[in-house]
Scaffold this motif. Sequence first.
Motif, short mmCIF file in Angstrom:
data_model
loop_
_atom_site.label_atom_id
_atom_site.label_comp_id
_atom_site.label_asym_id
_atom_site.label_seq_id
_atom_site.Cartn_x
_atom_site.Cartn_y
_atom_site.Cartn_z
N ASN A 100 3.80 1.08 -3.16
CA ASN A 100 3.60 0.70 -4.55
C ASN A 100 3.15 -0.77 -4.65
O ASN A 100 2.25 -1.10 -5.42
N SER A 101 3.77 -1.63 -3.86
CA SER A 101 3.38 -3.05 -3.86
C SER A 101 1.97 -3.24 -3.31
O SER A 101 1.22 -4.10 -3.79
N VAL A 102 1.58 -2.45 -2.32
CA VAL A 102 0.24 -2.56 -1.75
C VAL A 102 -0.80 -2.19 -2.80
O VAL A 102 -1.84 -2.86 -2.93
N VAL A 103 -0.55 -1.13 -3.56
CA VAL A 103 -1.50 -0.73 -4.60
C VAL A 103 -1.62 -1.82 -5.67
O VAL A 103 -2.71 -2.13 -6.16
N GLU A 104 -0.48 -2.42 -6.03
CA GLU A 104 -0.48 -3.43 -7.08
C GLU A 104 -1.09 -4.76 -6.63
O GLU A 104 -1.31 -5.65 -7.47
N LEU A 105 -1.36 -4.91 -5.33
CA LEU A 105 -2.03 -6.13 -4.88
C LEU A 105 -3.41 -6.28 -5.49
O LEU A 105 -3.87 -7.40 -5.76
N GLY A 110 -5.64 -7.11 -1.57
CA GLY A 110 -5.29 -6.07 -0.61
C GLY A 110 -6.23 -6.01 0.58
O GLY A 110 -5.79 -5.88 1.73
N LYS A 111 -7.54 -6.12 0.32
CA LYS A 111 -8.50 -6.12 1.42
C LYS A 111 -8.37 -7.37 2.28
O LYS A 111 -8.58 -7.32 3.49
N HIS A 112 -8.00 -8.47 1.65
CA HIS A 112 -7.79 -9.70 2.42
C HIS A 112 -6.58 -9.57 3.35
O HIS A 112 -6.59 -10.11 4.46
N ALA A 113 -5.54 -8.86 2.90
CA ALA A 113 -4.32 -8.75 3.69
C ALA A 113 -4.43 -7.68 4.78
O ALA A 113 -3.98 -7.90 5.91
N PHE A 114 -5.02 -6.53 4.46
CA PHE A 114 -5.01 -5.40 5.40
C PHE A 114 -6.39 -5.03 5.93
O PHE A 114 -6.48 -4.21 6.85
N GLY A 115 -7.43 -5.60 5.35
CA GLY A 115 -8.76 -5.14 5.68
C GLY A 115 -9.17 -4.02 4.72
O GLY A 115 -8.33 -3.28 4.21
N SER A 116 -10.46 -3.89 4.51
CA SER A 116 -10.94 -2.95 3.50
C SER A 116 -10.56 -1.51 3.83
O SER A 116 -10.02 -0.78 2.99
N THR A 117 -10.80 -1.07 5.07
CA THR A 117 -10.54 0.33 5.43
C THR A 117 -9.05 0.66 5.36
O THR A 117 -8.66 1.70 4.81
N ARG A 118 -8.22 -0.20 5.90
CA ARG A 118 -6.78 0.04 5.93
C ARG A 118 -6.20 0.04 4.52
O ARG A 118 -5.38 0.89 4.18
N TRP A 119 -6.62 -0.90 3.70
CA TRP A 119 -6.08 -0.96 2.33
C TRP A 119 -6.49 0.27 1.53
O TRP A 119 -5.67 0.86 0.81
N LYS A 120 -7.74 0.71 1.65
CA LYS A 120 -8.18 1.90 0.93
C LYS A 120 -7.41 3.14 1.38
O LYS A 120 -7.10 4.01 0.57
N ALA A 121 -7.10 3.23 2.67
CA ALA A 121 -6.35 4.38 3.17
C ALA A 121 -4.94 4.41 2.59
O ALA A 121 -4.42 5.48 2.21
N LEU A 122 -4.29 3.26 2.52
CA LEU A 122 -2.94 3.20 1.96
C LEU A 122 -2.94 3.53 0.46
O LEU A 122 -2.06 4.26 -0.02
N VAL A 123 -3.93 3.02 -0.26
CA VAL A 123 -4.00 3.29 -1.69
C VAL A 123 -4.31 4.76 -1.94
O VAL A 123 -3.77 5.38 -2.87
N SER A 124 -5.16 5.34 -1.11
CA SER A 124 -5.53 6.75 -1.27
C SER A 124 -4.31 7.67 -1.14
O SER A 124 -4.23 8.70 -1.82
N LYS A 125 -3.36 7.32 -0.29
CA LYS A 125 -2.15 8.13 -0.15
C LYS A 125 -1.40 8.26 -1.48
O LYS A 125 -0.83 9.32 -1.78
#
Length: 429
Positions: A100-105, A110-125
């Motif tokens: 939930n916190s990752v999505v609210e970033l 979020g892309k700065h913290a995890f990278g674009s691909t990783r952040w999109k994968a977490l949000v997609s879940k």
Amino acid sequence: MAIAYDNVLSDSRMLSSVPSLSSSRYQSSQIAKAYRQAAQLFLTRRLPEALSTIEPIITPPDPDHVNGSHNGDLSAFAPVASASRGTRVKVWSFYLTFLNSVVELGAEEGKHAFGSTRWKALVSKCRDGSIWEDVVRDGYAGIEGDLDAEVVINLATLLLTHSPSQRLNQQRLETYLSASANPAFDVSSHMQSSAYLQRRPSQHNNGTSTPRDLNTRLKLLELYTLHILPRNDEWDYAREFISMSEVLDDERKEAFLLGLHSLKEEKEESETREAKLRQQQQEQLEQRRKESEARRLEQSRAEDERRKREEENRRQPRGSDEVFRKPLHRQGPSTSSHASRPAKKAVSPPPGLYNRASSMWAAMQALITNTAHSMTANPMAVFRTLLFLLAFALAFGRQDLRERIMRVLRNAWEKVRRTVGMGVKVSYI
């Protein structure tokens, strides 16, 4: 058949519990330690490190490193699947809070913290609801009814917050409620793990055996009937589900139905306000369009008038020269004669009585002064004046001459009076 089933369960428990006792305790200790470290990193906003710490205990091992079949334990699933109930709830609740916190970033952070691909994968879940399937598959051996109720509440809340559609959330929650209320006794599934043998008996009582379980069940029903179903416009079904529920007593049913009615009224009022707001915005846009059109027409008219004035100004010098040049040639003598005439003097208004008296008195003073000066400067002139007056007096002594002189004086005075009167009238005009 029931006796044979109980014997199978008993034998499986004896075979699996003794050899894995020490390793299970060690693994539980490692899970608890990883959870505490991840929670500490999360609190200090070191989100990438928190994810890398919690992932090993919620991710199944590589199939190449799993020897044989399940061998009576949960080695094919995530390590958290073999943990105690309290640990499981803590780990999965933490992970769902973390997502939930990752999505609210937001996208940028979020892309700065995890990278674009990783952040999109977490949000997609969270948005497509696949996180629910991941938790069931990796943490509960794929058995929907074995999910802990607290974990289900967190899953449903996460999807309710971030998923654009609540259809999957409704379907998953209905499946869980049905499975937990009516568990299916699958011998092959239960023989996979001694942990499940220890955990399954608590699922046979609708999840309401203790006050804590009842409170959790009420939260699930509230989430389902007052939040998820209304989001899907299932108002009638929600009302029917509340009325037919065996968990809710009459007082709670009334409270749930009242809350559902209030939610429906709020939604209708919100829709009415939104409709009015859209209408007001449409009217404002129409008014702005009309004002803009009026300004455009006004500017167009002003521009046309300006062009006309410019054209008239460009044509006017030639026309004015032609108009005034010819009369100047024809009427030259008359113009010069008019120019040679003297301008009329401005006629001042007649003086008042006070001004006339002052002027007369000043004239008498000037006469006396001039007479005295003349007598002093030229005595002969004075003598001649006296002789003239004496002769005038002698002549005036004769009656016929006196009458003639008086007549002449009266006529002269009448002419003078008429002349003065005409002058006064002219001055007033």
